[in-house]
Design a protein around this motif. Structure first.
Motif, PDB file in Angstrom:
ATOM      1  N   VAL A 194      68.627  35.038 -80.757  1.00 27.62           N
ATOM      2  CA  VAL A 194      68.962  36.460 -80.650  1.00 27.62           C
ATOM      3  C   VAL A 194      70.266  36.652 -79.878  1.00 27.62           C
ATOM      4  O   VAL A 194      71.056  37.538 -80.194  1.00 27.62           O
ATOM      5  CB  VAL A 194      67.819  37.244 -79.986  1.00 27.62           C
ATOM      6  N   ALA A 195      70.500  35.810 -78.879  1.00 26.48           N
ATOM      7  CA  ALA A 195      71.720  35.926 -78.073  1.00 26.48           C
ATOM      8  C   ALA A 195      72.978  35.739 -78.915  1.00 26.48           C
ATOM      9  O   ALA A 195      74.053  36.254 -78.564  1.00 26.48           O
ATOM     10  CB  ALA A 195      71.700  34.917 -76.930  1.00 26.48           C
ATOM     11  N   HIS A 196      72.852  35.026 -80.037  1.00 30.01           N
ATOM     12  CA  HIS A 196      74.002  34.793 -80.910  1.00 30.01           C
ATOM     13  C   HIS A 196      73.965  35.643 -82.174  1.00 30.01           C
ATOM     14  O   HIS A 196      74.733  35.412 -83.106  1.00 30.01           O
ATOM     15  CB  HIS A 196      74.076  33.305 -81.279  1.00 30.01           C
ATOM     16  N   ASP A 197      73.079  36.627 -82.197  1.00 32.95           N
ATOM     17  CA  ASP A 197      72.970  37.538 -83.335  1.00 32.95           C
ATOM     18  C   ASP A 197      73.310  38.941 -82.836  1.00 32.95           C
ATOM     19  O   ASP A 197      72.481  39.612 -82.232  1.00 32.95           O
ATOM     20  CB  ASP A 197      71.540  37.486 -83.898  1.00 32.95           C
ATOM     21  N   GLU A 198      74.540  39.384 -83.075  1.00 34.36           N
ATOM     22  CA  GLU A 198      75.010  40.644 -82.498  1.00 34.36           C
ATOM     23  C   GLU A 198      74.187  41.837 -82.960  1.00 34.36           C
ATOM     24  O   GLU A 198      73.937  42.772 -82.186  1.00 34.36           O
ATOM     25  CB  GLU A 198      76.491  40.866 -82.832  1.00 34.36           C
ATOM     26  N   LEU A 199      73.746  41.847 -84.219  1.00 31.16           N
ATOM     27  CA  LEU A 199      72.965  42.979 -84.714  1.00 31.16           C
ATOM     28  C   LEU A 199      71.636  43.089 -83.977  1.00 31.16           C
ATOM     29  O   LEU A 199      71.282  44.152 -83.461  1.00 31.16           O
ATOM     30  CB  LEU A 199      72.723  42.847 -86.226  1.00 31.16           C
ATOM     31  N   ARG A 200      70.877  41.987 -83.908  1.00 33.55           N
ATOM     32  CA  ARG A 200      69.588  42.007 -83.210  1.00 33.55           C
ATOM     33  C   ARG A 200      69.773  42.299 -81.724  1.00 33.55           C
ATOM     34  O   ARG A 200      68.986  43.022 -81.115  1.00 33.55           O
ATOM     35  CB  ARG A 200      68.860  40.673 -83.386  1.00 33.55           C
TER      36      ARG A 200
END
Length: 321
Positions: A194-200
């Protein structure tokens, strides 16, 4: 005409739709979508997409949702990225719904209508006797200065009040029930993915309940701040997607004695060990490591539920070698 979707946990959305029909009669381009206990987030999203597809203008849609931060909000908020003509408003109540149906004919778009409903929804919240309504508080200059002054950093690190494994992460049960029970300063989602998924990441930040900040950090960062004295006055509720990440945090020297297991979604290769938790062999091994380290593993969806032990269910699963 602006299409209207009522969305909620349980039957509230359908109830509001029925109540609007009593006032105005059956309305075209008005529908309802409910999140049922058996539904995963993606099932709600599919139901939302199906409901909107039946409207006459599927790109001019106002979604009225029960609460900020729950699964209906999270899934609709994610959908907004693909639908520039959509808007959403939370705090669904009957005055808001009636105003939406009464005013949509004159509204240029769903986004124009959304702003009007904020006022009407708040107006609909009244109390009798009227003197029970809270009065504005006067704040002295000295009090303001005291609250503005930063607190000095203390000894130790982050004060972890609660740790939960929940594949849905920050949703209604956490945002409304657990946050009120635990009362943390921050809700921290601990996940490399999640830390590398800007949308989430953005959706989780938006879903924070009032008065509480929501952050997302990778496992390594959580280990750092857990020992950083600058966070000694900060209380936190930690959310993990997997037990494997909890093991990594403990291996990094962060003491976690009690792990609340809420929901682990079913997927290929996983088996259900109770109503809301599905695991595979890797999950089972991670739970074994937590058990062997003395962690108490308890299944409890909401604070009002009785906590049930998770380890016996893992042992009975047949997944441990």
């Amino acid at each position: 005409m602006v299409g209207i979707v009522f969305a909620s946990h349980g039957g509230l959305a359908e109830g509001v739709k029925d109540s609007v029909s009593m006032v105005f009669g059956d309305q075209p381009d008005v529908t309802a979508v409910s999140l049922l206990p058996s539904m995963a987030p993606e099932n709600f999203r599919a139901a939302l997409d199906s409901a909107v597809a039946g409207l006459s203008e599927p790109e001019n849609v106002l979604v009225l949702i029960d609460l900020w931060g729950g699964t209906p909000f999270n899934q609709t908020s994610a959908a907004l990225a693909d639908h520039s003509g959509w808007a959403l408003v939370t705090g669904l109540n009957l005055p808001m719904a009636i105003e939406a149906c009464a005013s949509r004919g004159a509204a240029k778009s769903a986004r124009d209508l959304a702003g009007q409903l904020m006022v009407e929804g708040r107006r609909g919240v009244r109390v009798l006797p009227e003197d029970l309504a809270p009065q504005p508080k006067r704040v002295s200059a000295a009090s303001t200065a005291a609250h503005a002054a930063p607190a000095p950093a203390g000894e130790g690190g982050l004060q972890i009040k609660w740790t939960r494994i929940d594949s849905r992460l920050l949703h209604g049960q956490v945002a409304m029930a657990w946050s009120k029970e635990i009362r943390p300063d921050r809700i921290i989602v601990v996940s490399d993915n999640v830390a590398h998924d800007e949308l989430r990441k953005n959706l989780i930040t938006q879903a924070a309940p009032p008065g509480i900040k929501a952050n997302v950090c990778p496992v390594s960062k959580l280990i750092q701040i857990a020992h950083d004295s600058r966070f000694a006055r900060t209380t936190a509720l930690l959310l993990f997607e997997t037990p494997q990440d909890v093991v990594r945090v403990i291996e990094g020297g962060v003491p976690l004695e009690h792990i609340n297991v809420g929901s682990m979604a079913h997927s290929a290769g996983k088996i259900a060990i109770n109503d809301t938790v599905s695991i595979d062999a890797q999950d089972a091994e991670a739970f074994k490591q937590l058990h062997d380290r003395g962690c108490r593993l308890g299944w409890q969806k909401v604070p009002a539920d009785h906590e049930e032990p998770v380890w016996p269910l893992v042992e009975k699963s047949g997944l441990l070698s």
